[in-house]
Design a protein around this motif. Structure first.
Motif, mmCIF file in Angstrom:
data_model
loop_
_atom_site.group_PDB
_atom_site.id
_atom_site.type_symbol
_atom_site.label_atom_id
_atom_site.label_comp_id
_atom_site.label_asym_id
_atom_site.label_seq_id
_atom_site.Cartn_x
_atom_site.Cartn_y
_atom_site.Cartn_z
ATOM 1 N N MET A 61 50.869 7.182 29.530
ATOM 2 C CA MET A 61 51.546 6.243 30.189
ATOM 3 C C MET A 61 50.679 4.747 29.984
ATOM 4 O O MET A 61 49.682 4.617 30.547
ATOM 5 N N GLY A 62 51.544 3.799 29.692
ATOM 6 C CA GLY A 62 50.710 2.449 29.545
ATOM 7 C C GLY A 62 50.339 1.725 30.864
ATOM 8 O O GLY A 62 49.231 0.999 30.753
ATOM 9 N N GLU A 63 51.055 2.372 31.895
ATOM 10 C CA GLU A 63 50.714 1.522 33.235
ATOM 11 C C GLU A 63 49.245 2.035 33.744
ATOM 12 O O GLU A 63 48.523 1.240 34.503
ATOM 13 N N THR A 64 48.932 2.989 33.404
ATOM 14 C CA THR A 64 47.339 3.479 33.848
ATOM 15 C C THR A 64 46.285 2.703 33.035
ATOM 16 O O THR A 64 45.109 2.580 33.459
ATOM 17 N N GLN A 65 46.629 2.009 31.988
ATOM 18 C CA GLN A 65 45.543 1.113 31.105
ATOM 19 C C GLN A 65 45.286 -0.137 31.695
ATOM 20 O O GLN A 65 46.044 -0.650 32.410
ATOM 21 N N SER A 66 44.174 -0.584 31.624
ATOM 22 C CA SER A 66 43.773 -1.728 32.311
ATOM 23 C C SER A 66 43.941 -2.948 31.286
ATOM 24 O O SER A 66 44.027 -4.164 31.885
ATOM 25 N N SER A 67 44.000 -2.684 30.352
ATOM 26 C CA SER A 67 44.095 -3.984 29.259
ATOM 27 C C SER A 67 44.741 -3.544 28.105
ATOM 28 O O SER A 67 45.082 -2.338 27.464
ATOM 29 N N ALA A 68 45.686 -4.645 27.284
ATOM 30 C CA ALA A 68 46.439 -4.026 25.761
ATOM 31 C C ALA A 68 46.156 -5.165 24.941
ATOM 32 O O ALA A 68 46.111 -6.374 25.321
ATOM 33 N N THR A 69 46.575 -4.773 23.802
ATOM 34 C CA THR A 69 46.540 -5.951 22.765
ATOM 35 C C THR A 69 47.991 -6.370 22.316
ATOM 36 O O THR A 69 48.701 -5.470 22.160
ATOM 37 N N PHE A 70 48.151 -7.731 22.403
ATOM 38 C CA PHE A 70 49.377 -8.035 21.944
ATOM 39 C C PHE A 70 49.505 -8.756 20.520
ATOM 40 O O PHE A 70 48.400 -9.769 20.756
ATOM 41 N N ARG A 71 50.043 -8.602 19.705
ATOM 42 C CA ARG A 71 49.957 -9.127 18.339
ATOM 43 C C ARG A 71 50.879 -10.167 18.267
ATOM 44 O O ARG A 71 52.297 -9.711 17.944
ATOM 45 N N VAL A 72 50.809 -11.351 18.407
ATOM 46 C CA VAL A 72 51.812 -12.507 18.739
ATOM 47 C C VAL A 72 51.840 -13.281 17.576
ATOM 48 O O VAL A 72 50.978 -13.751 17.009
ATOM 49 N N TRP A 73 53.145 -13.427 17.139
ATOM 50 C CA TRP A 73 53.383 -14.342 15.949
ATOM 51 C C TRP A 73 53.187 -15.941 16.359
ATOM 52 O O TRP A 73 53.626 -16.427 17.363
ATOM 53 N N ARG A 74 52.132 -16.368 15.743
ATOM 54 C CA ARG A 74 52.146 -18.039 15.995
ATOM 55 C C ARG A 74 52.356 -18.627 14.491
ATOM 56 O O ARG A 74 51.714 -18.251 13.613
ATOM 57 N N GLY A 75 52.735 -19.767 14.609
ATOM 58 C CA GLY A 75 53.114 -20.650 13.810
ATOM 59 C C GLY A 75 54.440 -21.639 13.918
ATOM 60 O O GLY A 75 54.890 -21.376 14.847
ATOM 61 N N ASP A 76 54.729 -22.203 12.832
ATOM 62 C CA ASP A 76 55.885 -23.005 12.694
ATOM 63 C C ASP A 76 56.854 -22.850 11.379
ATOM 64 O O ASP A 76 56.256 -21.886 10.640
ATOM 65 N N ALA A 77 57.750 -23.716 11.119
ATOM 66 C CA ALA A 77 58.492 -23.518 9.911
ATOM 67 C C ALA A 77 57.696 -23.546 8.748
ATOM 68 O O ALA A 77 58.047 -23.257 7.725
ATOM 69 N N THR A 78 56.395 -24.298 8.779
ATOM 70 C CA THR A 78 55.694 -24.265 7.620
ATOM 71 C C THR A 78 54.822 -23.159 7.199
ATOM 72 O O THR A 78 54.407 -22.870 6.296
ATOM 73 N N GLY A 79 54.965 -22.201 8.293
ATOM 74 C CA GLY A 79 53.945 -20.918 7.984
ATOM 75 C C GLY A 79 53.308 -20.478 9.275
ATOM 76 O O GLY A 79 53.422 -21.463 10.196
ATOM 77 N N GLY A 80 52.605 -19.454 9.363
ATOM 78 C CA GLY A 80 51.922 -18.820 10.154
ATOM 79 C C GLY A 80 51.386 -17.413 10.045
ATOM 80 O O GLY A 80 51.479 -16.885 9.019
ATOM 81 N N GLY A 81 51.113 -16.647 11.200
ATOM 82 C CA GLY A 81 50.687 -15.190 11.244
ATOM 83 C C GLY A 81 50.420 -14.775 12.371
ATOM 84 O O GLY A 81 50.789 -15.365 13.518
#
Lengths: 254, 603
Positions: free
Chosen positions: A1-21
């Motif tokens: 279960m995720g709730e027992t973990q103390s941290s996690a990694t989020f892979r978030v999309w960053r960018g705008d219409a011209t591009g990003g990653g």
């Protein structure tokens, strides 16, 4: 279960219409947290300019739509405990709409599309005081459609919009639900069936039910809204007996 | 500034919740050109969160109801600090506004004979709330939105106002930035309607979203308008308390209207232990009578859970402080118990309270048809706001109108549940009508380019600072200060500390720095919002210090009794010539004889 973990990694999309990653952010995780909490934490502590649209944080306003771990979801109603937190959790914007920035997309087309639909047109009031009488059973059917929070996840997942971008010819599941709510409204007398066939492009829907599956309000979009509307189109345009009858009798108008 | 585009309208409406939409529809209906700016997307404003219903004396369920009863209930709930003219107009006009929504397509739940169904709510003598399950606000905002998009209103979504602009004494428009590009726009208008909602983000625990930073209050204040009753903040008794991430999210009063009861750790219905004197003869004396009331027995009186929100919130705080709370610092709200009384109770609950069922199931793993909820108070609403004329909703600044939560007067010291949705409709329409008339009767306005320049420069300063602090830490500190020192139970000494802390926060906010660029930058937006939050926080604190009594939403631990003399005035604040906040007490005009007679008649 995720709730027992103390941290996690989020892979978030960053960018705008011209591009990003994608950018990875590691953040603390507490019991009961939802994805939107994690995004807010990242925003407050690591990336003040991370763009995310949200309002109610209770699944009622339909603002924080995104694709979490590949699935169209409301971030505020997606609990971390439902996700596998061992690997990074991807959070990306809805893909059917033009990107504004990071997790925010330009959903304005939806508002324009709605304006093309004939608005509510009531019959004359039933009572001398200008009011109407309706039975609960008659309003129940339409209330299902009126639960829609306009999160546009159904639009996001619909292949006609997502892959084929037929925005000019097709109004999408959200607006079929809206049209169904009007067409099945006990008081409404307008006829939207010709428009459904022509400018609204209901024929493009091939009933894959993707929209129904992602609806956070559990509206039975395909079965209760789209299919009955398709049947009305068939009755109006493709039923030879019906056409003959119509030739001799005028549809009642207000 | 050369690169600032100017958009001209007769009437500019700021805010697109129930009040803003209704105002815009009304103004457009009078044939003037109307622009509307909203901080979020259309249809997402906080009205969408309203659950319980719209209060209107339709008398569909109990024909003893009338505008007079509604008026008296509103005045009693507001502890007679209300603007009685607004309370009168509200009670008289709410039924027409509700019927109008139905004519625009709203589908309310029905009575057996096919009319609009009404439910019980706290402080309302008879079942009065027109509703749609527990998602009335969604029905209302969507109806207004879908009607409004065909009304010829020019809508600008995701735009936030930086400052109001003036031409002499008159309002002349607003300087706005759009979130998407971060560009400035000048909206020139002959009349402006503020409908910006509340101030919930001044507190840590709140039912309000990020938008509710007191924008309208602060904009009007800085434009020279008077604010009143700012000490009266409503802490809704039932917000979620667990898990931490949902703390503050609203649990509708409709749960109690449908028979839900409040219990402490020992299972005691503690609300029976403390019924205020002025509600004693309207309140049930035992659980059975309370249950019968919720089921429509006209001979029964309402259960104490349906006392006014200020009182219920304080009783919950007392239980928790005295060690009788639930494990996570709340009390229990139990609707599941009705299975002892009703067959198919679970289905009934899911039908009557679908979004509550959904919310607890999904966010807290609680099945409310089987288990009690844990609830505690959450900052919900501000009764205070911009001082307006009761009939026209015009503020003390010519051409500047206000409606809905950001306006003051209707609710006095405490708002009854359900009276806010009707407030939005009644006074949204009035503000829109009068703003349109004002625009038609007055000539063109000129915008001062220097004022635009100065405001735009100010708004961009955070980008130029390289050594300042980020905005989120300052906002959190402000929320902690208000929550801890100017919350439900207040003391002079703590509030004085809050004032000092706010001064320090103002200094920090003046040095706030933001990263990134102008496009959709929440850090920047938060930095600008801080300015408004600090203004309303100061107004709340100063007003709360000055009112040395307990009344409605304002409870002073050091002055726990009501002071009859303090019932004769409203606290007002305005910006002094030196820029400092000035506070005064304004006597409430005497209630005219015919309304006094109504109050006497209704007991």
């Amino acid at each position: 279960m995720g709730e027992t973990q103390s941290s996690a990694t989020f892979r978030v999309w960053r960018g705008d219409a011209t591009g990003g990653g994608f950018c990875d952010y590691r953040t603390a995780v507490a019991p009961g947290m939802v994805v939107l909490d994690a995004i807010h934490q990242i925003q407050a502590e690591q990336a003040n300019d991370l763009a995310v649209r949200w309002n109610c944080k209770a699944g009622k306003c339909g603002s924080c739509s995104a694709e979490v771990a590949g699935k169209p979801r409301l971030m505020c109603m997606t609990r971390l405990s439902e996700l596998a937190l061992e690997a990074p959790v991807t959070v990306e914007p809805m893909r059917a709409f033009p990107l504004v920035k990071d997790l925010v997309t330009d959903v304005s087309w939806n508002f324009r599309a709605k304006r093309t639909i004939t608005p509510f047109t009531p019959r004359r009031p039933d009572a001398p005081d200008g009011t109407w009488r309706m039975q609960q059973a008659d309003v129940d059917r339409v209330q299902e459609f009126r639960k829609c929070i306009e999160c546009f996840l159904c639009q996001d997942v619909c292949h006609v919009l997502r892959e084929h971008h037929l925005e000019e010819q097709f109004i999408g599941p959200r607006h079929f639900v809206y049209t169904a709510a009007l067409e099945m409204h006990p008081l409404d007398v307008a006829d939207r069936v010709p428009a459904l066939k022509r400018s609204n492009g209901i024929g493009f829907c091939n009933i894959t039910k993707c929209c129904t599956k992602v609806c956070p309000e559990s509206i039975t979009i395909t079965d209760n809204a789209i299919i009955p509307l398709k049947e009305r189109v068939v009755d109006e345009f493709y039923d030879p007996v019906g056409r003959l009858v119509k030739l001799f009798s005028r549809r009642q108008r207000p | 500034m050369a690169d600032v585009e100017t958009i001209a309208h007769d009437v500019l409406v700021i805010g697109a919740g129930g009040a803003g939409l209704r105002a815009a529809i009304a103004a457009a209906g009078r044939g003037v050109s109307v622009g509307m700016v909203c901080k979020s997307l259309l249809g997402k404003a906080h009205t969408v969160m309203a659950e319980g219903g719209i209060a209107a004396a339709l008398g569909n369920v109990d024909d003893r109801d009338s505008w007079k009863v509604h008026f008296a209930d509103t005045m009693r709930g507001g502890q007679y600090l209300n603007n009685w003219r607004m309370a009168e107009l509200h009670a008289k006009e709410a039924p027409d506004r509700v019927r109008e929504l139905e004519a625009w397509g709203a589908l309310f739940d029905r009575t057996r004979d096919g009319r609009i169904l009404q439910r019980n709510f706290g402080g309302h003598k008879y079942p009065r709330l027109a509703h749609v399950g527990d998602r009335t606000g969604l029905e209302m905002i969507r109806t207004l939105q879908d009607h409004g998009i065909h009304a010829g209103i020019d809508v600008h979504m995701e735009c936030t106002v930086i400052t109001l602009l003036k031409d002499g004494d008159r309002v002349a428009g607003a300087l706005v930035y759009d979130r998407e590009r971060g560009r400035f726009h000048v909206f020139r208008a002959k009349a402006v309607v503020l409908a910006t909602g509340g101030i919930g983000r001044a507190y840590r625990i709140t039912s309000n979203s990020w938008e509710y930073t007191g924008d309208g209050h602060a904009l009007a204040y800085r434009a020279g308008a008077v604010l009143q009753d700012m000490e009266f903040v409503q802490f809704h008794p039932t917000g979620m308390v667990w898990p931490p991430s949902v703390r503050g999210i609203l649990v509708t009063e409709g749960v109690r209207g449908e028979g839900g009861v409040l219990k402490n750790r020992d299972g005691r219905r503690f609300m029976f232990d403390d019924v205020p004197e002025n509600y004693r003869n309207q309140t049930a004396t035992d659980p059975d009578e309370g249950w019968r009331y919720t089921q429509g027995d006209k001979s029964a009186r309402r259960p104490p859970e349906l006392l006014t929100r200020d009182h219920v919130a304080r009783c919950i705080v007392r239980e928790v402080r005295e060690g009788r709370g639930s494990p996570h610092g709340g009390v229990y709200l139990d609707i599941a118990w009705i299975r002892e009384r009703l067959p198919n109770a679970a289905d009934h609950i899911r039908k009557k309270l679908p979004s509550m069922y959904h919310q607890f199931k999904q966010l807290a793993d609680i099945d409310i048809t089987r288990e009690p909820m844990e609830v505690g108070p959450t900052t919900h609403y501000i009764m205070g706001g911009i001082r307006v004329d009761g009939d026209s909703q015009m503020s003390t600044v010519p051409g500047l109108f206000a409606a809905g939560e950001c306006a003051a007067g209707l609710h006095g010291a405490n708002r009854l549940g359900g009276n806010s949705l009707s407030d939005l409709l009644v006074f949204g329409k009035r503000a829109g009508d009068h703003a349109a008339d004002f625009a038609s009767q007055h000539g063109a306005v000129t915008v001062d380019p220097c004022a635009v320049d100065a405001a735009a420069r100010w708004a961009l300063e955070p980008f130029a600072r390289t050594d300042g602090e980020g905005p989120f830490a300052i906002q959190h500190a402000l929320q902690e200060t208000m929550q801890d020192l100017v919350g439900i139970v207040r003391r002079e000494e703590e509030m004085q500390r809050a004032l000092v802390a706010l001064g320090a926060l103002q200094a920090r906010a003046a040095r706030v720095a933001v990263d990134g660029n102008r496009e959709y930058n929440p850090g920047w937006h938060t930095a600008l919002d801080l300015h408004n939050l600090l203004t309303v926080a100061e107004a709340i604190t100063r007003s709360a210090i000055d009112r040395r009594e307990s009344r409605g939403g304002h409870f002073r631990d050091d002055h726990p009794a009501k002071d009859p003399a303090a019932g004769g005035y409203n606290t007002v604040v305005r910006r002094g010539p030196d820029g400092a906040m000035q506070l005064a007490r304004e006597a409430i005009p005497p209630v005219p004889a015919e309304l006094r007679a109504v109050l006497t008649e209704m007991g």
